[in-house]
Design an enzyme around this catalytic site. Sequence first.
Site, PDB file in Angstrom:
ATOM      1  N   HIS A 156     -24.044  19.375 -68.303  1.00 14.53           N
ATOM      2  CA  HIS A 156     -24.681  20.679 -68.527  1.00 14.53           C
ATOM      3  C   HIS A 156     -26.156  20.665 -68.105  1.00 14.53           C
ATOM      4  CE1 HIS A 156     -21.136  21.747 -70.912  1.00 14.53           C
ATOM      5  NE2 HIS A 156     -21.288  20.570 -71.516  1.00 14.53           N
ATOM      6  N   SER A 277     -44.504  24.831 -45.982  1.00 16.91           N
ATOM      7  CA  SER A 277     -44.617  26.269 -46.215  1.00 16.91           C
ATOM      8  C   SER A 277     -45.676  26.852 -45.282  1.00 16.91           C
ATOM      9  CB  SER A 277     -45.011  26.523 -47.675  1.00 16.91           C
ATOM     10  OG  SER A 277     -45.460  27.850 -47.851  1.00 16.91           O
ATOM     11  N   LYS A 283     -46.685  22.218 -50.032  1.00 17.29           N
ATOM     12  CA  LYS A 283     -45.221  22.212 -50.174  1.00 17.29           C
ATOM     13  C   LYS A 283     -44.542  21.231 -49.211  1.00 17.29           C
ATOM     14  CE  LYS A 283     -42.982  24.575 -52.331  1.00 17.29           C
ATOM     15  NZ  LYS A 283     -42.537  25.942 -52.023  1.00 17.29           N
ATOM     16  N   GLU A 290     -30.881  22.098 -48.478  1.00 17.81           N
ATOM     17  CA  GLU A 290     -30.604  23.507 -48.770  1.00 17.81           C
ATOM     18  C   GLU A 290     -29.707  24.129 -47.705  1.00 17.81           C
ATOM     19  OE1 GLU A 290     -34.797  24.327 -51.184  1.00 17.81           O
ATOM     20  OE2 GLU A 290     -34.507  25.142 -49.162  1.00 17.81           O
TER      21      GLU A 290
END
Length: 626
Positions: A156, A277, A283, A290
Site C-alpha cells: 500500500h 526542466s 530539476k 516515465e
Amino acid sequence: MALWGGRFSQAADSRFKQFNDSLRFDYRLAHQDIIGSIAWSKALVTVGVLTETEQEQLQQALEELAAQVNENPQQILGSDAEDIHSWVESQLIARVGDLGKKLHTGRSRNDQVATDLKLWCKKEGVTLLGQLDMLQQKLVRLAREHQHTVLPGYTHLQRAQPVTFAHWCLAYVEMFERDYSRLSDALKRLNTCPLGCGALAGTAYNINRQKLAQQLGFEQATRNSLDSVSDRDHVVELIATASMSMVHISRMSEDLIFYNSGESAFLELSDQVTSGSSLMPQKKNPDALELMRGKTGRVFGALSGILTTLKALPLAYNKDMQEDKEGLFDALDTWGHCLAMAELVLNDMKVNEEKTEEAAKGGYSNATELADYLVSKGIPFREAHHIVGIAVVQAIEKGVPLEAMSLAEFKALAPEIEEDVYPNLSLSSTLEKRSALGGVAPQQIEFALNEAEKRLDSRDIPGLYVRAARMTDLDGIEELVNYWSEVGENLPRPRRELTRSIGEFAVTEQAGRITGCASLYLYDTGLAEIRSLGVNPDFQRGGQGKSLVEFMIKKAQQMALERVFVLTRVPEFFMKLGFSPTSKTFLPEKVMKDCDVCSRQHACDEVALEYLIPYQRSLIYKERVA
C-alpha cells in the site's frame, strides 16, 4: 501495379486507392515476401509449372531484389504499388519479363500475406527473446552487486518489512522470465506454414506443403486451409505478450521513479537517461522511465484494436484483417525499444545504500518480528498482533523505534517479554528469519541468484550465434578488445593490426549486436592460441564465451591443428571446456613473441592451458611421455 483488374472496367478512385493500399506499412515484409516467393518457385518446379532453369532465373532475380532492398528498404515507398506483394511481383517482371508472371500460379495473396506475416513474427520474436534475456542478465548482475543492500519493502506504498535490493531485482527477473516463457510458447504455436492454402480452399497443384514449410524454417504446414488464411491468433498472442511484459516494465519504471524521487532518494539515475526542466534549473527528470510507463498504453491499445477487429469476422479472409499489421508492428517496436531502454536505465544507476538502510529501519518494519517473538512465548498470534499494535502506538507517541523501548515498557504490555527480545528486533535478524524458499534471508538470496545465473547460462537463445568476423564488425571488435585491454585482461591490439587479422576473428551476435569476439592466432610453427577473447560486460552470463571457444576449437580441428592454448587468469572457465594446465616452457613461440615484451613478464599471474584436438590426443601424449 495491382494484382487484379480484369474484372473492372473503371479505374479505382484515387481516394479509394490511398485508403485501400497498404504498402506504406507492409513494405516491412519485403524480405519475407521474397523468401516466400523463392520457396514457392521451387515448389512450382516439382509440379511442372516451372523448369529448373526458369526457377534459377527467378531465384537469381529475387536474390538481387533482396540485396537492393537491404541497401535501402525505404526505396519501396516511392512506388505506387498497392502492397508489398504487388511491388515484389512488378519488380520481378521488370527483371525477367513474362516469366515473372508465372510465379503467382497456385498462390493467393491470402496465403502469401499470412506466410509473410508469420515469417516476420518469427524473426521479430527471436530478437525480442534476446532482448528479454539481456534485461534479465542485467538485473541478475545488479542483484549480485547489491546482494546485501537493505531496502524497505512496501505494501500500500507504506513501509512494511525490510527486503534487499537484490530481492527487488530478482522479483523482476521472475516477471520477465514469465514473459520469456510466454513469448517462447507463442513462437512455438505460430511455427506452422500457411503457404499453399490458396485463397481459402487450398491450391489446385499437388504441392508438398510439408516440404515447403520446412524449406521456410517452419516446423510443419498448417492443417486447414480455411483456418490458415484467416488465422491471426499469433498476432493477438504476440501483442498480448507484449502487453503483459509492458505491465512489468511499467511497474519497474514506477518503482524506480519513486526510489529516485527526492522523498526517498534511494537511488540516482544516470544523466544519460534523464532530462532537465526548461524553467527550473535544479530539476533532473526520470523521462526514460516515465515514457516507458506511458508507452504501455499504446501497446494495450493495439491489443484492444486487434481483438475488436477479429471478434466478428466470418471465415475466411476479409479486408478488415489488413488492420493487423500496423498495431502489431507498433506494439512490438515499442516493446523492443522499452526493453532496450530499461536495460540502459539500469546501467550506471547509483544506489544510496545508507539511505535505503536508514529507511528500512524506520516505519516500524520490525513489528512483525515482535509479534513472532510473542508467539514463541506462547501468546496466540491474534493476541500478539494486538499487543504489538499498542506497542507501535506508544513508540510513535515517544518518537522512537520499537527497539528503543525499555524492557519495563515492554513488560507492561506483556510480562512474557524478556531481554532476549532486542536481538529479534534487529535488521539482520529480521532478514535472516525469512529463510523459507523465496524469502529474503541471505542464504535464500544466494540460492536464488545461483539458480537465476544457472538458468540464464543454460538458456539456448534463438538468434544468438557465433560466426566468422567480417570487416563490418571491425568497430565492434575494436571496442571489445580496447575494453578488456584497459581492464588488464587482454593485450592491446591497434586497429591496423585488427584490420590485418580480421580473418582470425569470430564474433557472437545477439539481437543484431556484436556482443563478443575471439581470435585464433597461428604461429609459424603451427602452434595456435585463442586470443582477444572478450564478451561485452552487459551481455555476460549468456554462454557466449563458451560458444566462442568452441567455435575456435572447431576451426582449429578443421585446420588439422594438433592443439590450441590460452594464457588466462580464469583457468576454471577453460578447464570446464576441456583445457588442461600446461607449462609455458611448452610455448616457446608465445614466450618469445609476446611475453618478452610484456611489462608483467616477471610478475605474470596468467595460467597456461592447452586443448588437445580429439583425434590428435593419443599422439601428442605419446610424444610428451617419450
